[in-house]
Design an enzyme around this catalytic site. Structure first.
Site, PDB file in Angstrom:
ATOM      1  N   THR A 183      -4.023  -5.046   0.579  1.00  0.00           N
ATOM      2  CA  THR A 183      -3.366  -3.758   0.826  1.00  0.00           C
ATOM      3  C   THR A 183      -4.254  -2.851   1.669  1.00  0.00           C
ATOM      4  O   THR A 183      -3.757  -1.983   2.391  1.00  0.00           O
ATOM      5  CB  THR A 183      -2.999  -3.065  -0.494  1.00  0.00           C
ATOM      6  OG1 THR A 183      -4.183  -2.727  -1.222  1.00  0.00           O
ATOM      7  CG2 THR A 183      -2.113  -3.949  -1.349  1.00  0.00           C
ATOM      8  N   LYS A 230       0.864  -1.186   0.000  1.00  0.00           N
ATOM      9  CA  LYS A 230       0.000   0.000   0.000  1.00  0.00           C
ATOM     10  C   LYS A 230       0.897   1.231   0.000  1.00  0.00           C
ATOM     11  O   LYS A 230       1.724   1.408   0.906  1.00  0.00           O
ATOM     12  CB  LYS A 230      -0.893   0.010   1.252  1.00  0.00           C
ATOM     13  CG  LYS A 230      -2.107   0.925   1.120  1.00  0.00           C
ATOM     14  CD  LYS A 230      -3.090   0.364   0.108  1.00  0.00           C
ATOM     15  CE  LYS A 230      -4.470   1.011   0.229  1.00  0.00           C
ATOM     16  NZ  LYS A 230      -5.422   0.424  -0.737  1.00  0.00           N
ATOM     17  N   HIS A 242      21.809  25.898 -11.123  1.00  0.00           N
ATOM     18  CA  HIS A 242      22.646  26.896 -11.788  1.00  0.00           C
ATOM     19  C   HIS A 242      22.071  28.313 -11.665  1.00  0.00           C
ATOM     20  O   HIS A 242      20.849  28.516 -11.719  1.00  0.00           O
ATOM     21  CB  HIS A 242      22.798  26.553 -13.269  1.00  0.00           C
ATOM     22  CG  HIS A 242      23.413  25.209 -13.511  1.00  0.00           C
ATOM     23  ND1 HIS A 242      24.698  24.898 -13.148  1.00  0.00           N
ATOM     24  CD2 HIS A 242      22.895  24.075 -14.076  1.00  0.00           C
ATOM     25  CE1 HIS A 242      24.965  23.645 -13.491  1.00  0.00           C
ATOM     26  NE2 HIS A 242      23.885  23.121 -14.039  1.00  0.00           N
TER      27      HIS A 242
END
Length: 286
Positions: free
Chosen positions: A57, A12, A240
């Site tokens: 689950t 799950k 950057h």
């Protein structure tokens, strides 16, 4: 040529849990995102659809909430170990249980008032079998920036190189760090706070000639200050910053105004480890 079932697991993912600790007038707040993964003797359900060894689950989700009520939910490492051991000990068909937790921090505004902190997310991943337990703590989305004390030069140049060497640049990154503990019993709160402090202090205190050098300094400092940590893995995107050209407006730019780049970006990754670190019991850097 035969066809066979390879490694597999199920579970799950991303069960959202908020637990209020109402111990007196001053409340505590825990905000977790819990993911569970089980592996073991699950061949039958894949090959024939026989679900006699499958723990639903949905049951895993319910266990998260029930355990939060019955046992509380304090440090994510402790809660993850509790869940993982439960599934291994109560489900004979399960050989390995992995529990990952994202822990979202809230700053206290009063006895029962909070403001969600958005600068980083604490992470935890545990892997438990019948014989071993491995704990990995970490942090993701920790944005750090040095406005000076960073250079980059002496690199390889070929026919496609346009980057100019520099002795003065902004160094910025969004730290994704994970560190593997040597054991499974420590003061998790103190360990996380100390590890985070070590990473930040090393970034701020290192005069950098490359982001790789900074990565090693951060990992080394964490290991020097936290004896309970065996090794640390860092992924540092180079955020950057490009100097803005203001000449069209008749203005100079003495290294003060920058364009913050989004992508593409350099990605520096590496592991710093103790030479006597105990071996990992499961893949922990993924």
């Amino acid at each position: 040529m035969g066809i066979v079932l390879g490694p597999n697991r199920y579970g799950k993912a991303e069960t959202r849990l908020v637990r209020v600790h109402r111990d007196g007038d001053t409340h505590g707040l825990v905000d977790f995102n819990v993911s569970i993964s089980l592996s073991g003797d699950l061949t039958a359900t894949h090959l024939t659809g026989d679900n006699t060894g499958v723990l639903p689950t949905d049951t895993m989700k319910n266990t998260v909430y029930a355990f939060a009520r019955e046992h509380g939910a304090g440090e994510p490492e402790s809660f993850a170990l509790l869940l993982a051991r439960h599934f291994v000990e109560t489900q004979p068909q399960v050989r390995t249980a992995e529990v990952s937790i994202e822990s979202f921090a809230w700053d206290r505004l009063g006895p029962h008032s909070f403001r969600k902190r958005g600068d980083h997310v604490r992470t935890t991943r545990v892997s438990v079998t019948g014989e071993t337990a491995q704990v990995v703590s970490g942090v993701t989305g920790l944005v750090l920036l040095n406005s000076t004390d960073s250079e980059f030069h002496g690199f390889v140049e070929d026919g496609y190189t346009t980057l100019k060497p520099t002795t003065e640049r902004i160094l910025a990154t969004a730290v994704d760090a994970r560190w593997r503990h040597a054991g499974d019993d420590t003061d998790w709160a103190a360990s996380f706070a100390g590890s985070l402090e070590a990473l930040i202090a090393a970034f701020a205190g290192t005069y950098s000639y490359s982001l790789q050098q900074t990565l090693y300094a951060m990992g080394a400092r964490l290991l020097e200050e936290r004896a309970e940590v065996a090794e640390v893995r860092l992924a540092l995107p180079n955020k950057h910053h490009y100097l803005a050209d203001l000449s069209a407006f008749g203005l100079d730019n003495p290294n003060e105004v920058f364009i913050a780049g989004d992508r593409p970006y350099g990605l520096i990754e590496g592991t710093v480890t103790r030479d006597d670190a105990p071996a990992a019991t499961a893949e922990w850097w993924l």
